[in-house]
Design an enzyme around this catalytic site. Structure first.
Site, PDB file in Angstrom:
ATOM      1  N   CYS A 133      53.458  43.162  80.652  1.00  0.00           N
ATOM      2  CA  CYS A 133      54.064  42.131  79.803  1.00  0.00           C
ATOM      3  C   CYS A 133      55.549  41.902  80.157  1.00  0.00           C
ATOM      4  CB  CYS A 133      53.833  42.468  78.333  1.00  0.00           C
ATOM      5  SG  CYS A 133      54.026  41.009  77.284  1.00  0.00           S
ATOM      6  N   HIS A 144      48.772  44.430  77.553  1.00  0.00           N
ATOM      7  CA  HIS A 144      49.276  45.799  77.321  1.00  0.00           C
ATOM      8  C   HIS A 144      48.131  46.812  77.282  1.00  0.00           C
ATOM      9  CE1 HIS A 144      53.345  44.665  75.751  1.00  0.00           C
ATOM     10  NE2 HIS A 144      52.733  43.607  75.303  1.00  0.00           N
ATOM     11  N   GLU A 155      48.394  49.835  77.655  1.00  0.00           N
ATOM     12  CA  GLU A 155      48.944  51.049  77.026  1.00  0.00           C
ATOM     13  C   GLU A 155      48.762  51.060  75.513  1.00  0.00           C
ATOM     14  OE1 GLU A 155      50.627  48.589  78.357  1.00  0.00           O
ATOM     15  OE2 GLU A 155      52.398  48.089  77.154  1.00  0.00           O
TER      16      GLU A 155
HETATM   17  N1  GLN Z   1      58.237  37.970  75.380  1.00  0.00           N
HETATM   18  C1  GLN Z   1      58.713  39.229  75.879  1.00  0.00           C
HETATM   19  C2  GLN Z   1      59.763  39.036  76.965  1.00  0.00           C
HETATM   20  O1  GLN Z   1      60.134  37.974  77.301  1.00  0.00           O
HETATM   21  C3  GLN Z   1      57.594  40.094  76.405  1.00  0.00           C
HETATM   22  C4  GLN Z   1      56.722  40.556  75.262  1.00  0.00           C
HETATM   23  C5  GLN Z   1      56.031  41.871  75.460  1.00  0.00           C
HETATM   24  O2  GLN Z   1      56.359  42.666  76.365  1.00  0.00           O
HETATM   25  N2  GLN Z   1      55.113  42.140  74.581  1.00  0.00           N
HETATM   26  O3  GLN Z   1      60.213  39.977  77.515  1.00  0.00           O
END
Ligand code: GLN
Length: 202
Positions: free
Chosen positions: A78, A177, A179
């Protein structure tokens, strides 16, 4: 093999648990001296702008870039995917990434209405049942360079298909994710396939 988890912000502990499930020793990475002890790195989910800023504050930003250039295996989930992307759309002003994967990602791509959701996906190279993919204000990939392998894609509300699990050599990234679930197959793929195929350079 020793794996580091960049521990400046985000879901660090959850990655430790997933790595422990794979029988891998992990350490927190906040300083260059710690980075120098590991063979591979995980960039956690969290907030990519905050993680990048803290990496600069802790004086580790450039060292991470250098290790990536030298071929260190890295997995980013992410926010970690954003940090591995060469280009970012809807970036915060002055937002920087470590880069390494030849893609353009869009931050918070799924929009406010669906800023969190789960879906089952088949990910290339992962045997067995589909992976439960948890998305939280997730990015997707909009442009993809040669040499980037798409492992899984998602179709957005407008019918467009976007990669959401990608690999370029020793660099692996997912929009979702793993994790945050008890399924550690993505982490196992990282440590057993991605890391093993990379030369050990410290
Ligand atoms: N929107 C977040 C960002 O720009 C990422 C979100 C996440 O890691 N759950 O870093």
């Amino acid at each position: 093999m020793k794996v580091g988890v960049l521990a400046l912000q985000g879901d660090v502990r959850e990655h430790f648990r997933a790595l422990a499930d794979c029988g891998v020793e992990a350490i927190n990475i906040r300083r260059v001296s710690e980075l120098n002890q590991v063979d591979a790195l995980i960039l956690p989910g969290g907030e990519s702008t905050t993680i990048a800023q803290l990496a600069e504050t802790f004086g580790i930003f450039t060292s991470i870039q250098e290790r990536i250039s030298a071929g260190m295996p890295v997995y980013g989930s992410c926010a970690g995917m954003i940090l591995l992307a060469n280009h970012v759309l809807d970036a915060a002003p002055t937002q920087r990434t470590f880069g390494g994967i030849d893609v353009t990602v869009r931050r918070n791509a799924f929009g406010r209405q669906v800023d969190s959701f789960e879906t089952d996906v088949h990910v290339a190279h992962i045997e067995g049942a589909p992976i439960k993919a948890v998305f939280i204000r997730a990015p997707w990939v909009e442009e993809i360079g040669q040499g980037v392998e798409v492992l899984a894609s998602v179709t957005s509300a407008d019918g467009m298909t976007h990669p959401m699990a990608i690999r370029q050599g020793p660099l692996l990234a997912t929009s979702f994710h793993p994790e945050l679930t008890s399924d550690s197959r993505i982490h196992r793929y990282f440590v057993e396939e991605v890391c093993k195929s990379a030369p050990v350079i410290r």
